[in-house]
Design an enzyme around this catalytic site. Structure first.
Site, PDB file in Angstrom:
ATOM      1  CB  SER A  86      49.680 -18.711  33.169  1.00 20.65           C
ATOM      2  OG  SER A  86      49.299 -19.627  33.347  1.00 20.65           O
ATOM      3  CE  LYS A  92      49.491 -20.640  29.865  1.00 16.24           C
ATOM      4  NZ  LYS A  92      50.444 -21.225  29.564  1.00 16.24           N
ATOM      5  CE  LYS A 115      48.689 -23.378  33.002  1.00 12.11           C
ATOM      6  NZ  LYS A 115      49.558 -24.305  32.008  1.00 12.11           N
ATOM      7  CG  ASP A 163      47.982 -24.152  29.071  1.00  7.76           C
ATOM      8  OD1 ASP A 163      48.187 -24.414  27.876  1.00  7.76           O
ATOM      9  OD2 ASP A 163      49.349 -23.533  29.540  1.00  7.76           O
ATOM     10  CD  GLU A 188      49.569 -22.787  26.074  1.00  5.35           C
ATOM     11  OE1 GLU A 188      49.396 -21.304  26.597  1.00  5.35           O
ATOM     12  OE2 GLU A 188      50.981 -22.828  27.123  1.00  5.35           O
ATOM     13  CG  ASP A 194      54.179 -25.440  26.536  1.00  9.09           C
ATOM     14  OD1 ASP A 194      55.217 -25.634  26.161  1.00  9.09           O
ATOM     15  OD2 ASP A 194      53.642 -24.814  27.391  1.00  9.09           O
ATOM     16  CE  LYS A 233      56.126 -23.701  29.044  1.00  8.50           C
ATOM     17  NZ  LYS A 233      54.727 -24.500  29.606  1.00  8.50           N
ATOM     18  N   GLY A 253      56.205 -19.814  30.432  1.00 10.44           N
ATOM     19  CA  GLY A 253      57.329 -20.126  31.635  1.00 10.44           C
ATOM     20  C   GLY A 253      56.931 -21.191  32.433  1.00 10.44           C
TER      21      GLY A 253
END
Ligand code: OSB
Ligand code: MG
Length: 412
Positions: free
Chosen positions: A173, A199, A201, A226, A251, A276, A300, A328
Site C-alpha cells: 500500500s 495499492k 492511496k 483506496d 476501496e 474497508d 481487518k 493492514g
C-alpha cells in the site's frame, strides 16, 4: 485453561517511511500489545487503534480504558477452552472492536500454543476446544457463528477443513507523496522489491492523473486504489473515470459508515467497489452485500473485532462468491503474524496489504521478520501459535506505558 495474568504494553515505533492517507500523515505508529498468561504460556495480540480517531473512532486511550476496565475483568481468572468463550464474555461490550480484537487474538495465540498447532492451522479448523455444539466453534459454526446471516447447510460447508496454505499472496500500500515523481519512484522501488500488486492511496486532486501515470508506466501491474472516505456521491463522475485503468478494485470512496451511497455508485462502475471502514462486524458485511454496496470486502481483524468475526465474514463472503483480502494497519510483527495466518483462509483470494516487515519498521519488537518471497508472497509460520517471539529489550525500549492484572490481584 485459566487466564492468570494479562498485560498491556503501549508502545510507539518510528515508521521506516512516513505514511500518508487522505486522513493524515503518520511518522510513528503507536499501538497496544496484549499479553495473556496461562499455564506457563503467553499469548500475544495487537490492538490496532491509532493515536487519534482518524481511521476509526477508537484511539489508544479508548482502547486502553475499555481493555483495562471492561475486557480484562471479563476474562481474567476465567477458564477458556475456545476463543468463542472470550467472544461470549465480550458480548455486553458494544463497539470498541480493536480493543476486543487485541485481547481475543492473544487468546487465539495462547490456545494454539497450548494445542501445539499454528495459528493458521487453528483458524483453518485444526481440532480445538471441547466437542459439542459450542466447541465445534472452530471448524464448524456453532451457535455463535451461526448467528451471522443464519448460514444454512451450504454456507456452513465452505472452506474448512483442508490443508492450510503455506504462503499468502501480498501487495504493498503506497501512501500519498508530496509529488508525482516521488510516488513513481516509490512504486518503482516496490516493483523492484518484487511486489506483484500495488495499492495507491487517493484523494480529491490526487487521483485520476496519478493513477494514469502509474498505469502508463506499468501497463500490466495489478493495481487498486483506496480513498479512505475522501469522496461523496457528487464525485461519481471522477470515480467513473477510474474505470478506464483496469483496477482490481476501488476501496471505500465514501463516508466511513456508509453503505447506501456505495450501493448507488457500484452499478455505475465496471470496477468492483471494496469496503474497508464501513464494515465493523459480520452484520455490516451481510447488510452491505444484501444491498449491493460492494463486490469485495477488505477484512481487518481489528476493525471487525477479532478472529472469530474474521472467520464469520470470510464464510459469509465465500458462500456468496464475494472475494475477500486482508487489510493492514501498519502492524508490528505481532499483528502481521495474525494477518498472515488469517489470510490463509481459502476465500482470501486477493493479495493482502501485508508487506514485508522492513517496509514498516527498521527494527520490529518481535522476530523473525517477514520477508517477501520471489512470488510476491509471505511464508506462513508453521510452529505453534503465531510464530513470532517478542524481543524483551526492544519491547522495553519502545514502551511508553505498562499495565498488569493478575488473579492474585497484583497490579502495576
Ligand atoms: O485504509 O487500508 C487502509 C493504514 C492505516 C490506516 C488505514 C489503512 C492503511 C493502509 C496500510 O493502507 C496497509 C498496510 O498496513 O500495509
Ligand atoms: Mg483502506
Amino acid at each position: 485453561m485459566k487466564i492468570e495474568r494479562i498485560e498491556l504494553h503501549h508502545i510507539n515505533l518510528p515508521l521506516a517511511h512516513p505514511f500518508e492517507t487522505s486522513f493524515g500523515r503518520e511518522l510513528t505508529r503507536p499501538c497496544i500489545l496484549v499479553a495473556v498468561h496461562a499455564s506457563g504460556l503467553t499469548g500475544w495480540g495487537e490492538c490496532s487503534a491509532g493515536a487519534g480517531p482518524w481511521f476509526s473512532s477508537e484511539t489508544i486511550e479508548t482502547a486502553w480504558h475499555v481493555l483495562r476496565d471492561f475486557l480484562i475483568p471479563a476474562v481474567l481468572g476465567q477458564e477458556v477452552v475456545a476463543p468463542t468463550d472470550v467472544v461470549a464474555r465480550f458480548r455486553r461490550v458494544r463497539g470498541h472492536p480493536m480493543a476486543r480484537a487485541g485481547l481475543e487474538n492473544a487468546v487465539w495465540d495462547l490456545l494454539a500454543q497450548a494445542q501445539g498447532v499454528s495459528l493458521a492451522d487453528m483458524l483453518n479448523g485444526a481440532a480445538v476446544g471441547r466437542p459439542g455444539p459450542t466447541g465445534a466453534a472452530v471448524g464448524r459454526p456453532g451457535p455463535t457463528e451461526a448467528a451471522v446471516g443464519r448460514p444454512g447447510p451450504t454456507e456452513a460447508a465452505v472452506g474448512r477443513p483442508g490443508p492450510t496454505r503455506d504462503r499468502v499472496p501480498v501487495g504493498v500500500s503506497v501512501g500519498i507523496e508530496p509529488a508525482l515523481e516521488v510516488l513513481l519512484d516509490r512504486v518503482d522501488q516496490h516493483v523492484a522489491e518484487g511486489y506483484g500488486r500495488v495499492k495507491l492511496k487517493i484523494k480529491p486532486g490526487w487521483d485520476v492523473d496519478v493513477v494514469r501515470a502509474v498505469r502508463e508506466r506499468w501497463p500490466d501491474l495489478p493495481l487498486q486504489v483506496d480513498a479512505n472516505c475522501a469522496y461523496t456521491l457528487d464525485d461519481a463522475p471522477v470515480l467513473r473515470e477510474l474505470d478506464q485503468f483496469d483496477l482490481l478494485l476501488i476501496e471505500q470512496p465514501f463516508h466511513y459508515d456508509d453503505i447506501v451511497d456505495h450501493a448507488q455508485l457500484q452499478p455505475q462502475l465496471r470496477t468492483p467497489l471494496c469496503l474497508d471502514e464501513s464494515i465493523h462486524s459480520p452484520e455490516h458485511a451481510r447488510w452491505a452485500l444484501d444491498i449491493g454496496a460492494c463486490r469485495v470486502i477488505n477484512i481487518k481483524v481489528g476493525r471487525v473485532g477479532g478472529l472469530t468475526a474474521v472467520r464469520q465474514i470470510h464464510d459469509l463472503c465465500a458462500a456468496r462468491h464475494v472475494p475477500v483480502w486482508c487489510g493492514g494497519m501498519l502492524e508490528t510483527n505481532v499483528g502481521r503474524a495474525t494477518n498472515v495466518a488469517l489470510a490463509t483462509l481459502p476465500n482470501f483470494t486477493l493479495p493482502g496489504d501485508i508487506s514485508a516487515s522492513a517496509r514498516y519498521y527498521r527494527e520490529d519488537i518481535a522476530e523473525p521478520n517477514f520477508v517477501l518471497n520471489d512470488d510476491s508472497t509471505l511464508s506462513v509460520p508453521s510452529g505453534p501459535g503465531r510464530g513470532v517471539r517478542l524481543v524483551p529489550e526492544r519491547l522495553a525500549a519502545a514502551r511508553l506505558r505498562h499495565l498488569a492484572r493478575s488473579v492474585q490481584g497484583g497490579q502495576t
